[in-house]
Every structure is written in C-alpha cells, then in structure tokens.
Design a protein around this motif. Structure first.
Motif, PDB file in Angstrom:
ATOM      1  N   ILE A   6       0.801  -1.346  -0.001  1.00  0.00           N
ATOM      2  CA  ILE A   6      -0.023   0.093   0.000  1.00  0.00           C
ATOM      3  C   ILE A   6       0.812   1.188  -0.019  1.00  0.00           C
ATOM      4  O   ILE A   6       0.789   2.091  -0.885  1.00  0.00           O
ATOM      5  CB  ILE A   6      -0.970   0.108   1.273  1.00  0.00           C
ATOM      6  N   THR A   7       1.654   1.577   1.116  1.00  0.00           N
ATOM      7  CA  THR A   7       2.368   2.581   1.324  1.00  0.00           C
ATOM      8  C   THR A   7       3.512   3.064   0.192  1.00  0.00           C
ATOM      9  O   THR A   7       3.566   4.165  -0.363  1.00  0.00           O
ATOM     10  CB  THR A   7       3.027   3.029   2.654  1.00  0.00           C
ATOM     11  N   ASP A   8       4.033   1.920  -0.580  1.00  0.00           N
ATOM     12  CA  ASP A   8       5.189   2.099  -1.330  1.00  0.00           C
ATOM     13  C   ASP A   8       4.809   2.072  -2.609  1.00  0.00           C
ATOM     14  O   ASP A   8       5.340   2.466  -3.547  1.00  0.00           O
ATOM     15  CB  ASP A   8       6.211   1.041  -1.161  1.00  0.00           C
ATOM     16  N   PHE A   9       3.369   1.564  -3.029  1.00  0.00           N
ATOM     17  CA  PHE A   9       3.039   1.461  -4.257  1.00  0.00           C
ATOM     18  C   PHE A   9       1.608   1.752  -4.519  1.00  0.00           C
ATOM     19  O   PHE A   9       1.267   2.723  -5.116  1.00  0.00           O
ATOM     20  CB  PHE A   9       3.273  -0.216  -4.689  1.00  0.00           C
ATOM     21  N   ALA A  10       0.439   0.977  -3.959  1.00  0.00           N
ATOM     22  CA  ALA A  10      -0.996   0.829  -4.189  1.00  0.00           C
ATOM     23  C   ALA A  10      -1.348   2.352  -3.756  1.00  0.00           C
ATOM     24  O   ALA A  10      -2.387   2.802  -4.577  1.00  0.00           O
ATOM     25  CB  ALA A  10      -1.503  -0.182  -3.633  1.00  0.00           C
ATOM     26  N   ALA A  11      -0.815   3.039  -3.091  1.00  0.00           N
ATOM     27  CA  ALA A  11      -1.326   4.399  -2.315  1.00  0.00           C
ATOM     28  C   ALA A  11      -1.005   5.295  -3.515  1.00  0.00           C
ATOM     29  O   ALA A  11      -1.526   6.532  -3.431  1.00  0.00           O
ATOM     30  CB  ALA A  11      -1.314   4.509  -1.053  1.00  0.00           C
ATOM     31  N   ARG A  12       0.119   5.016  -4.135  1.00  0.00           N
ATOM     32  CA  ARG A  12       0.830   6.106  -4.949  1.00  0.00           C
ATOM     33  C   ARG A  12       0.339   6.200  -6.519  1.00  0.00           C
ATOM     34  O   ARG A  12       0.251   7.162  -7.044  1.00  0.00           O
ATOM     35  CB  ARG A  12       2.430   5.955  -4.973  1.00  0.00           C
ATOM     36  N   LEU A  13       0.233   4.892  -6.971  1.00  0.00           N
ATOM     37  CA  LEU A  13       0.022   4.728  -8.549  1.00  0.00           C
ATOM     38  C   LEU A  13      -1.146   5.541  -8.910  1.00  0.00           C
ATOM     39  O   LEU A  13      -1.171   6.331  -9.776  1.00  0.00           O
ATOM     40  CB  LEU A  13      -0.036   3.228  -8.700  1.00  0.00           C
ATOM     41  N   PRO A  14      -2.493   5.023  -8.324  1.00  0.00           N
ATOM     42  CA  PRO A  14      -3.773   5.806  -8.616  1.00  0.00           C
ATOM     43  C   PRO A  14      -3.658   7.205  -8.620  1.00  0.00           C
ATOM     44  O   PRO A  14      -4.174   8.065  -9.247  1.00  0.00           O
ATOM     45  CB  PRO A  14      -4.717   5.157  -7.829  1.00  0.00           C
ATOM     46  N   MET A  15      -3.007   7.730  -7.655  1.00  0.00           N
ATOM     47  CA  MET A  15      -3.004   9.276  -7.156  1.00  0.00           C
ATOM     48  C   MET A  15      -2.106   9.951  -8.367  1.00  0.00           C
ATOM     49  O   MET A  15      -2.395  10.989  -8.785  1.00  0.00           O
ATOM     50  CB  MET A  15      -2.395   9.445  -5.802  1.00  0.00           C
ATOM     51  N   SER A  16      -0.756   9.119  -8.732  1.00  0.00           N
ATOM     52  CA  SER A  16      -0.011   9.745  -9.660  1.00  0.00           C
ATOM     53  C   SER A  16      -0.917   9.811 -10.962  1.00  0.00           C
ATOM     54  O   SER A  16      -0.626  10.812 -11.820  1.00  0.00           O
ATOM     55  CB  SER A  16       1.062   8.949 -10.022  1.00  0.00           C
ATOM     56  N   ILE A  17      -1.589   8.725 -11.330  1.00  0.00           N
ATOM     57  CA  ILE A  17      -2.494   8.659 -12.621  1.00  0.00           C
ATOM     58  C   ILE A  17      -3.542   9.905 -12.539  1.00  0.00           C
ATOM     59  O   ILE A  17      -3.594  10.601 -13.560  1.00  0.00           O
ATOM     60  CB  ILE A  17      -2.969   7.467 -12.861  1.00  0.00           C
ATOM     61  N   ILE A  18      -4.146   9.986 -11.483  1.00  0.00           N
ATOM     62  CA  ILE A  18      -5.586  10.824 -11.430  1.00  0.00           C
ATOM     63  C   ILE A  18      -4.783  12.272 -11.610  1.00  0.00           C
ATOM     64  O   ILE A  18      -5.480  13.202 -12.212  1.00  0.00           O
ATOM     65  CB  ILE A  18      -6.422  10.638 -10.249  1.00  0.00           C
ATOM     66  N   CYS A  19      -3.706  12.596 -10.779  1.00  0.00           N
ATOM     67  CA  CYS A  19      -2.926  14.063 -10.929  1.00  0.00           C
ATOM     68  C   CYS A  19      -2.564  14.366 -12.139  1.00  0.00           C
ATOM     69  O   CYS A  19      -2.751  15.390 -12.657  1.00  0.00           O
ATOM     70  CB  CYS A  19      -2.024  13.993  -9.874  1.00  0.00           C
ATOM     71  N   ARG A  20      -2.088  13.171 -13.140  1.00  0.00           N
ATOM     72  CA  ARG A  20      -1.542  13.701 -14.409  1.00  0.00           C
ATOM     73  C   ARG A  20      -2.861  13.896 -15.267  1.00  0.00           C
ATOM     74  O   ARG A  20      -2.840  14.749 -16.134  1.00  0.00           O
ATOM     75  CB  ARG A  20      -0.773  12.517 -15.010  1.00  0.00           C
ATOM     76  N   LEU A  21      -3.820  13.132 -15.076  1.00  0.00           N
ATOM     77  CA  LEU A  21      -5.267  13.388 -15.713  1.00  0.00           C
ATOM     78  C   LEU A  21      -5.845  14.645 -15.635  1.00  0.00           C
ATOM     79  O   LEU A  21      -6.243  15.468 -16.335  1.00  0.00           O
ATOM     80  CB  LEU A  21      -6.305  12.270 -15.564  1.00  0.00           C
ATOM     81  N   LEU A  22      -5.701  15.021 -14.305  1.00  0.00           N
ATOM     82  CA  LEU A  22      -6.321  16.440 -13.947  1.00  0.00           C
ATOM     83  C   LEU A  22      -5.372  17.482 -14.036  1.00  0.00           C
ATOM     84  O   LEU A  22      -5.822  18.446 -13.860  1.00  0.00           O
ATOM     85  CB  LEU A  22      -6.708  16.340 -12.374  1.00  0.00           C
TER      86      LEU A  22
END
Ligand code: HEM
Length: 400
Positions: free
Chosen positions: A131-147
């Motif tokens: 979670i903390t090293d990977f799964a919490a980061r990936l979706p946020m990075s993607i949504i931040c890129r999209l937004l």
C-alpha cells in the motif's frame, strides 16, 4: 441444532470489528433480514443481489439526490454521485467519454512506467509495503496526471483524500478532520483553477470541465464536485483493490498458482476480486416513498444502504459465492455499482489493476504477506488496508 448460539442479523458499518470480516454479517442479513433496520442510526440495508440490482436502476424510488452516503455530508459542492436525473444526465454526459475503455487505453504505457518506477527500488531488498510504497501512489499519480496537478502535490492530496473517507469508531458522521480535509481539497482546486489562468492552455480533464463551465453547462459548484469526486473516487478505491487482491492471492495459494501459470486470467482475477472483496462495500440512497419489500416497509425519507459486496456474495446469484475463483470472470458484479451511477472510472480502474498486478507478480511471484503487521482503514463504504507489508525473494533483474 437449535441455532441458539448464532448471532442475530446485524449491520453496523461504524463498528470497527465489522471491518475485519463483514462477510458473516452479510450472510445473516441476506438469509434472515434482507431488509434490515439499524435502529441505532435509523437506516435500512439491502443485502441481496436482486434487491440492490433493482434499487440502483430505480432512481425515482431510491434517490441519490439527498446524498449517496448514509450520513448527510454538508459540503458546498454538488457531486454527480449525489444527483438524480435530469441533473445527473447532464453531468454524466460531460464526463463519460473521458473515461471509456478506448479513451483510457492510451494510458497503459504511462501506467506501466509509473508502476515500474515505484517497484524497481524494492527489487533488491525483497520487501515492500504494497500500500504505502506502491498502491497508494500509483492511482494518485495517474489521476493527478489526468487532472493536471503537479507531481509534488500528490502526497498532500493523498493525505486529504484519506482523511475525507476515514470515520471514527462508533461515530455516525464525518469527523471534523474529514470536513477540514474536504475544505482543503476545495481550496486547492480553487487555487489550481486560478493558476491555470496564468498558464498556456492545457488539454486535460479539468480543461474540459472548465470549458463546460464556460458554456454554461456546468455550475462552479458542480465543477468543484467533479474535481472532488475524481480525486477521491479514483484514488482510495483503486488503492484498496490492489491491497485486497494481493491479500486474497496470499490467502489462496492455489489461485495464485493458477494465475502465475495462466497470466491471461488476470482480467478475470481482477473481476473476481471486485466481486469477492471489492473496495466499495456499499452506497446509500433515500427512499422517496414507502417501500414494501420482503414483508418490511421502509418509510419514505429513510436512508438505505445498498451493500454491494454482500450482493456480490449472494448465493442466489453466484454458484459457490463464498469461494474465490479467479476463473469465474463475473462481469455482472456490483463492485462498480450498476445502473445510472455505475462507475465512470471502471475502465481506468480495470486497466490500472491489470497493469499493477502484472508488475507486482513479475517482481515478486512468491510474495508473502506479513499478517501480523496488516492494518485496515476504517470507513463505512471503503474496505481495504492502509498497510500490506510483504517479503519476497530479491529480484535485482526486475525490469533492469
Ligand atoms: C461511481 C466504485 C474507480 C469515478 C462509482 C460507484 C461505485 C464505484 C460502486 C457507484 C456509486 C453509487 O452507485 O452511488 C469504484 C471502484 C473503483 C473505482 C471500486 C476502483 C477499483 C474509479 C475511478 C474513477 C471513478 C478510477 C475516476 C477516474 C467515479 C465517478 C462515479 C463513480 C465519477 C459517479 C458516477 C455517477 O454518479 O454517475 N464508483 N470506482 N471511480 N466512480 Fe468509481
């Protein structure tokens, strides 16, 4: 057997003990109280597939306009989740084609690059917190890129979205910290929009929403609502899906072996995880009239929890519903809701889950979850872990 020792059907999504393993509670609800009344907080709950399936398609009776949470959340923005037609129809038209399978397919390469960047530093160590090293980061990075949000803001945004969905033990309602976090998110969005006015034009999701606002198709509150829902909905849920899937594969070594032997089963395994242990446990509606169901009357104006993850384990719908079978490919589960409000981001979530799982399994096919250090988040809606520490055979050659 008299059944004297069997607990009575009960459902309290604010009880932390329920979060550990809600599924026995759900089974008792389905079998004994398919329309359950929680008298402590005065709401009702539907737990069978057929009932939830019908409710999400009948907005005239099961309305979202008074909110899609059990609690009334007082924020000054209007989200698509909390609307009925005709408002909902207008909002959905504005956004839906941004997230179709075709629109998101082009993101696959960047999702994979981000996943590899996050995983590679752990390849030689043989341990990672999923979670903390990977799964919490990936979706946020993607949504931040999209937004179009700056990468440096990701951690801060994630902290606020986490706080927005957390609930205190036994407490009905959003804690002060949750309200404060939602306020901070809205302030951030306002600043982001002001900053855009000083920059060259962009072609991201927010730009699209801003032009809808400019054309009078979207109010400013609705624009804020979209920014809020896209940041929160796309973030927590996908994170939790990845943690839940790693946990289920750990708990079901036979299924992991099948998946490793037949990687083409991955999309089916994602659907089965959504069905068996999906992150969105329930969403709420308000009944607009008295509703008579299974001999119980739900009075007009009452909130009703639609327990999607109970529906997904309904043995009236699925054979051997309580078993995790990655070959099942249950595309009709309610893990992404259904009907009118069915998840706009489902194609993106499916893409992210497939790519993230491919990369995690490539790095650490023999991962072992340290169950003594697992921790859960506490929310009436979202089910998943805040930490999933795993160890594995170091793999320095991973995507070297
Ligand atoms: C709606 C689950 C990912 C955006 C929903 C609903 C569910 C859900 C159950 C229906 C709510 C209701 O009936 O009241 C999930 C899960 C996800 C996920 C489990 C990940 C595994 C995403 C992503 C995005 C997103 C990645 C955005 C990029 C939305 C939006 C709605 C929605 C905008 C509202 C649709 C409407 O009201 O018409 N989601 N979601 N979701 N989701 Fe997702």
């Amino acid at each position: 057997m008299s059944g004297i020792d069997t607990p009575a059907p009960h459902y309290d999504p604010y009880d932390y003990r329920h979060h550990d393993n809600p599924y026995p509670d759900y089974k008792r609800l389905r079998d004994q109280a398919p329309v359950f009344h929680n008298s402590k907080f005065d709401f009702y709950a539907l737990s069978r597939y057929e009932d939830c399936f019908r409710a999400v398609r009948d907005f005239r009776t099961f309305s979202s306009a008074q909110g899609s949470n059990l609690e009334n959340i007082n924020i000054e923005v209007a989200t698509i989740l909390d609307s009925d037609p005709p408002v909902h129809t207008r909002l959905r038209h504005i956004i839906v084609d941004l997230f179709t399978p075709d629109s998101v397919a082009s993101l696959e390469e960047s999702v994979r690059d981000m996943a590899i960047d996050l995983l590679r530093p752990h390849a030689s160590t043989g341990s990672i917190d999923v979670i903390t090293d990977f799964a919490a980061r990936l979706p946020m990075s993607i949504i931040c890129r999209l937004l179009g949000f700056p990468r440096d803001d990701e951690d801060m945004l994630r902290g606020w979205t986490d706080a927005a969905v957390h609930r205190n033990e036994g407490e009905f309602g959003v804690p002060a910290e949750g309200h404060a976090a939602m306020g901070k998110l809205i302030e951030y969005f306002e600043r982001d929009i002001a900053r855009r006015a000083t920059l060259p034009p962009r072609h991201d999701v927010i730009a699209r929403l801003l032009s809808a606002e400019g054309e009078g198709r979207l109010s400013h509150g609705e624009l804020m609502g979209f920014m809020l829902i896209l940041s929160v909905a796309g973030n927590e849920t996908t994170t939790k899906l990845l943690g839940n899937m790693m946990f289920q594969l750990h708990r079901h070594p036979d299924q992991r072996a099948v998946l490793l032997a037949e990687p083409s089963l991955l999309p089916s395994a994602v659907e089965e995880t959504m069905r068996f242990d999906g992150p969105t446990q329930m969403m709420a509606r308000t009944v607009t009239r008295d509703v008579e169901l299974h001999g119980t009357t739900i009075p007009e104006g009452k909130k009703v929890a639609l327990i999607f993850t109970s529906a997904n384990r309904d043995e009236r719908k699925y054979v051997d519903a309580e078993s995790y079978d990655i070959r099942r490919n249950p595309r009709d589960h309610l893990g992404f809701g259904g009907g009118l409000h069915s998840c706009v981001g489902a194609a993106l979530a499916r893409l992210e889950a497939r790519v993230a799982m491919q990369e995690m399994l490539a790095l650490m096919p023999d991962f072992v979850v340290d169950e003594t250090r697992l921790d859960r988040m506490h929310s009436p809606n979202v089910r998943g872990f805040t930490t999933v520490p795993v160890s594995f055979t170091p793999n320095p050659g991973y995507r070297a």
